[in-house]
Design a protein around this motif. Sequence first.
Motif, PDB file in Angstrom:
ATOM      1  N   ILE A  31     -33.863 -60.452   9.994  1.00 20.12           N
ATOM      2  CA  ILE A  31     -33.842 -59.126   9.534  1.00 20.12           C
ATOM      3  C   ILE A  31     -32.632 -58.477  10.140  1.00 20.12           C
ATOM      4  CG2 ILE A  31     -34.511 -56.888   8.901  1.00 20.12           C
ATOM      5  CD1 ILE A  31     -35.031 -58.837   6.626  1.00 20.12           C
ATOM      6  N   SER A  32     -32.654 -58.550  11.546  1.00 25.95           N
ATOM      7  CA  SER A  32     -31.643 -57.893  12.397  1.00 25.95           C
ATOM      8  C   SER A  32     -30.138 -58.585  12.181  1.00 25.95           C
ATOM      9  CB  SER A  32     -32.140 -58.088  13.865  1.00 25.95           C
ATOM     10  OG  SER A  32     -33.391 -57.389  14.265  1.00 25.95           O
ATOM     11  N   LEU A  33     -30.359 -59.928  12.021  1.00 23.43           N
ATOM     12  CA  LEU A  33     -29.106 -60.585  11.724  1.00 23.43           C
ATOM     13  C   LEU A  33     -28.333 -60.211  10.284  1.00 23.43           C
ATOM     14  CD1 LEU A  33     -29.509 -64.300  12.658  1.00 23.43           C
ATOM     15  CD2 LEU A  33     -27.584 -62.799  13.347  1.00 23.43           C
ATOM     16  N   LEU A  34     -29.349 -59.963   9.313  1.00 20.60           N
ATOM     17  CA  LEU A  34     -28.876 -59.534   8.008  1.00 20.60           C
ATOM     18  C   LEU A  34     -28.227 -58.127   8.036  1.00 20.60           C
ATOM     19  CD1 LEU A  34     -31.530 -61.207   5.667  1.00 20.60           C
ATOM     20  CD2 LEU A  34     -29.640 -62.181   6.519  1.00 20.60           C
ATOM     21  N   ALA A  35     -29.167 -57.267   8.630  1.00 16.64           N
ATOM     22  CA  ALA A  35     -28.754 -55.969   8.538  1.00 16.64           C
ATOM     23  C   ALA A  35     -27.827 -55.328   9.602  1.00 16.64           C
ATOM     24  CB  ALA A  35     -30.124 -55.043   8.666  1.00 16.64           C
ATOM     25  N   GLY A  36     -27.801 -56.235  10.869  1.00 17.77           N
ATOM     26  CA  GLY A  36     -26.991 -55.840  11.924  1.00 17.77           C
ATOM     27  C   GLY A  36     -25.601 -56.366  11.775  1.00 17.77           C
ATOM     28  N   GLY A  52     -25.548 -65.641   5.068  1.00  8.22           N
ATOM     29  CA  GLY A  52     -25.032 -65.344   3.535  1.00  8.22           C
ATOM     30  C   GLY A  52     -25.933 -65.970   2.668  1.00  8.22           C
ATOM     31  N   SER A  53     -26.481 -67.194   2.752  1.00  8.31           N
ATOM     32  CA  SER A  53     -27.421 -67.817   1.672  1.00  8.31           C
ATOM     33  C   SER A  53     -28.919 -67.043   1.927  1.00  8.31           C
ATOM     34  CB  SER A  53     -27.814 -69.085   2.167  1.00  8.31           C
ATOM     35  OG  SER A  53     -26.597 -70.072   2.278  1.00  8.31           O
ATOM     36  N   THR A  54     -29.212 -66.539   2.994  1.00  7.44           N
ATOM     37  CA  THR A  54     -30.299 -65.544   3.016  1.00  7.44           C
ATOM     38  C   THR A  54     -29.946 -64.200   2.192  1.00  7.44           C
ATOM     39  OG1 THR A  54     -31.077 -66.764   5.170  1.00  7.44           O
ATOM     40  CG2 THR A  54     -32.023 -64.604   4.504  1.00  7.44           C
ATOM     41  N   LEU A  55     -28.989 -63.739   2.359  1.00  8.29           N
ATOM     42  CA  LEU A  55     -28.495 -62.409   1.659  1.00  8.29           C
ATOM     43  C   LEU A  55     -28.538 -62.808   0.084  1.00  8.29           C
ATOM     44  CD1 LEU A  55     -25.646 -60.984   3.932  1.00  8.29           C
ATOM     45  CD2 LEU A  55     -28.009 -59.993   3.412  1.00  8.29           C
ATOM     46  N   VAL A  56     -28.079 -63.653  -0.288  1.00 11.15           N
ATOM     47  CA  VAL A  56     -28.055 -64.174  -1.955  1.00 11.15           C
ATOM     48  C   VAL A  56     -29.479 -64.129  -2.195  1.00 11.15           C
ATOM     49  CG1 VAL A  56     -27.376 -65.924  -3.673  1.00 11.15           C
ATOM     50  CG2 VAL A  56     -25.693 -65.048  -1.706  1.00 11.15           C
ATOM     51  N   ILE A  57     -30.156 -64.912  -1.369  1.00  9.09           N
ATOM     52  CA  ILE A  57     -31.890 -65.079  -1.885  1.00  9.09           C
ATOM     53  C   ILE A  57     -32.537 -63.896  -2.032  1.00  9.09           C
ATOM     54  CG2 ILE A  57     -33.801 -66.122  -1.389  1.00  9.09           C
ATOM     55  CD1 ILE A  57     -32.469 -68.444   0.095  1.00  9.09           C
ATOM     56  N   ALA A  83     -21.253 -54.828  -5.152  1.00  6.63           N
ATOM     57  CA  ALA A  83     -22.393 -54.604  -4.591  1.00  6.63           C
ATOM     58  C   ALA A  83     -23.470 -55.624  -4.832  1.00  6.63           C
ATOM     59  CB  ALA A  83     -22.977 -53.199  -4.800  1.00  6.63           C
ATOM     60  N   ALA A  84     -23.939 -56.220  -3.690  1.00  5.03           N
ATOM     61  CA  ALA A  84     -25.027 -57.090  -3.843  1.00  5.03           C
ATOM     62  C   ALA A  84     -25.972 -56.848  -2.605  1.00  5.03           C
ATOM     63  CB  ALA A  84     -24.585 -58.720  -3.441  1.00  5.03           C
ATOM     64  N   ALA A  85     -26.310 -57.373  -1.648  1.00  7.05           N
ATOM     65  CA  ALA A  85     -27.128 -56.774  -0.614  1.00  7.05           C
ATOM     66  C   ALA A  85     -26.273 -55.720   0.068  1.00  7.05           C
ATOM     67  CB  ALA A  85     -27.674 -57.888   0.212  1.00  7.05           C
ATOM     68  N   THR A  86     -25.119 -55.883   0.087  1.00 10.98           N
ATOM     69  CA  THR A  86     -24.346 -54.895   0.691  1.00 10.98           C
ATOM     70  C   THR A  86     -22.989 -54.470  -0.076  1.00 10.98           C
ATOM     71  OG1 THR A  86     -23.186 -56.452   2.108  1.00 10.98           O
ATOM     72  CG2 THR A  86     -25.148 -55.082   3.228  1.00 10.98           C
ATOM     73  N   PHE A 132     -21.577 -61.506  13.279  1.00 10.46           N
ATOM     74  CA  PHE A 132     -22.835 -62.483  13.400  1.00 10.46           C
ATOM     75  C   PHE A 132     -22.840 -63.101  14.863  1.00 10.46           C
ATOM     76  CE2 PHE A 132     -21.505 -64.055   8.758  1.00 10.46           C
ATOM     77  CZ  PHE A 132     -22.772 -63.119   8.348  1.00 10.46           C
ATOM     78  N   ASP A 133     -22.083 -63.204  15.558  1.00  7.86           N
ATOM     79  CA  ASP A 133     -21.965 -63.594  16.982  1.00  7.86           C
ATOM     80  C   ASP A 133     -22.738 -62.705  17.872  1.00  7.86           C
ATOM     81  OD1 ASP A 133     -20.703 -66.021  16.341  1.00  7.86           O
ATOM     82  OD2 ASP A 133     -18.880 -65.291  16.819  1.00  7.86           O
ATOM     83  N   ILE A 134     -22.416 -61.491  17.638  1.00  4.67           N
ATOM     84  CA  ILE A 134     -22.923 -60.462  18.602  1.00  4.67           C
ATOM     85  C   ILE A 134     -24.628 -60.337  18.292  1.00  4.67           C
ATOM     86  CG2 ILE A 134     -23.456 -57.720  18.700  1.00  4.67           C
ATOM     87  CD1 ILE A 134     -20.345 -57.375  18.182  1.00  4.67           C
ATOM     88  N   ILE A 135     -25.094 -60.206  17.113  1.00  4.12           N
ATOM     89  CA  ILE A 135     -26.288 -60.331  16.748  1.00  4.12           C
ATOM     90  C   ILE A 135     -27.024 -61.658  17.218  1.00  4.12           C
ATOM     91  CG2 ILE A 135     -28.167 -59.612  15.148  1.00  4.12           C
ATOM     92  CD1 ILE A 135     -26.504 -57.413  15.950  1.00  4.12           C
ATOM     93  N   SER A 136     -26.362 -62.845  16.919  1.00  6.20           N
ATOM     94  CA  SER A 136     -26.972 -64.167  17.006  1.00  6.20           C
ATOM     95  C   SER A 136     -27.183 -64.303  18.473  1.00  6.20           C
ATOM     96  CB  SER A 136     -25.897 -65.162  16.588  1.00  6.20           C
ATOM     97  OG  SER A 136     -25.919 -65.220  15.203  1.00  6.20           O
TER      98      SER A 136
END
Length: 520
Positions: free
Chosen positions: A309-314, A219-224, A498-501, A192-196
């Motif tokens: 999206i980069s934060l979520l995926a990366g 985390g909340s965004t992934l759940v949504i 398995a959820a988003a990942t 998270f810190d790297i991509i942030s």
Amino acid sequence: MYLNPAVLAKTLWQSFQPIHILYGIVAYCIWKVFYEVYLSPLSHIPGPLWYRITSLPLLIHELRGDEPELMIKLNKKYGGLFVITPRRVAICDPKDSQIILGTHAFLKDKRYSNVEVMQPNTFLTVDPELNKQRRRQIGPIMSLANLKHMEPIILEAGTKQLYNKWDRDIAHAGEKHKARICYYDDLMLMTFDIISTLGFGQKHMSLTSGDTHIAKSVGSTLVIIFFESILPFFKTKLFRQHIAKSLYGKFDAFFALCTDAINNRKKLLSGLQPNEDKPKDLLQAFIDAEDPESRIRMTSDQVVTETIISLLAGSDTSSNTMTWTIHLLLLHPHYLARVVKEVREAFGRDHIINYSESKASLRFLEACIYESLRLIPVVTGMPRRMPTGGATLHGYFIPEGYNCSVSIAAINTNPEVWERPYEFFPERFLKNEAIKRQVLTFSTGVRVCPGKNLAWMEIHSTMANIFNKYDLELPEDVLFTPDRVDKHGQPITMPRMAAATYVPRFPERDCVVLISKRSD
């Protein structure tokens, strides 16, 4: 002709008697079974009976988080293609997946467009033209040559910060100099810190500072995204404003944070002197990104969306890949010892290993990472729509209007493709490097993950530096050990979902390890 209202009312009343309703339901069910088994365009394709009749069984597995295990199980029984809902088939063959993922003819299905929390972007758009434009804009940014300029930031927020945190934990561990840590949590915060830091243009050190608000927002965004994609109810006003108000509140704050980062960067750029260089990070690259064909740049809102999206995926995918790699190596101590020996023979104990050095010198470590990506892929399924005119896959014709799901979990363990498919056996990638292309965790073709190079840069260097500086061992009270094996004699891996990942189901319990500074 005159209809007597009293007679009509009596007839309707008789028709809606419970016994008549029951007869109607039974008749419909019989017809539904008969149609799906004998008349449906998918009736000639193998698959379980219940899955032919209703989408409910698959939905239950998706909500339980065990859909990948289901695909692997059904692949063993039915082969490379089978029915999983009345209008969907599963694809478990790498050749078929190359056909599907190699062209925009197989559009992403409506699950992607179901997500309304953010506007269309590289990952969620079903429009092939928008996807092509984004890739022309973003592609050069994610090249290894360009990412090389960002590697100092990646190492500072990644490996060096992890060192600071783990050294501090060891110092507080007492006489034994062994710290008990949850590597899932630490690696998640680190990525998270790297991509942030790359995406917001300012240092984010949640791993060492304890400030986890961005991580919680991600985390909340992934759940949504997960729930909006599979259940339209989660997009309703009732759900958004009442049931899941806190989730959407965190996302709104997250979006505002990204917007502020862009506005601050633009103010910074307006004050730069002619001889001053622009910052070298993802935020600046997204702001400057231009489609070479149309000369179109992204709007501020589009930059925000792509940053999110980069934060979520990366972050989530990279950290989970490292988590599973460490877990599998701990369950196979002879492989762990081999990795440690390879790293420490190549580099001094105080050397910070960058990606190029790790890639050039650590073939067995890379093989272990590939085997982890194969055996427990963090991305498990890719739903697609059949193209105009339908398509023939695995010898079966599937007409237009139906859907398919490329099961990465089943493809990566397909017994017709892989030797010892369910074992952690990294040597396979040393004997035949060409099979790396059959590991589809990062997808392939026109929809290949645009952040693949960034993920490899994070994973390769972080893994190398961990094994170079620290000794890892399992605590005595851990549940999953090399000695706890299944009926085939293979170590049992910790439960996952398995959820988003694909993530550990109980990370605080199962992703625990004792770390100490290397002894030699």
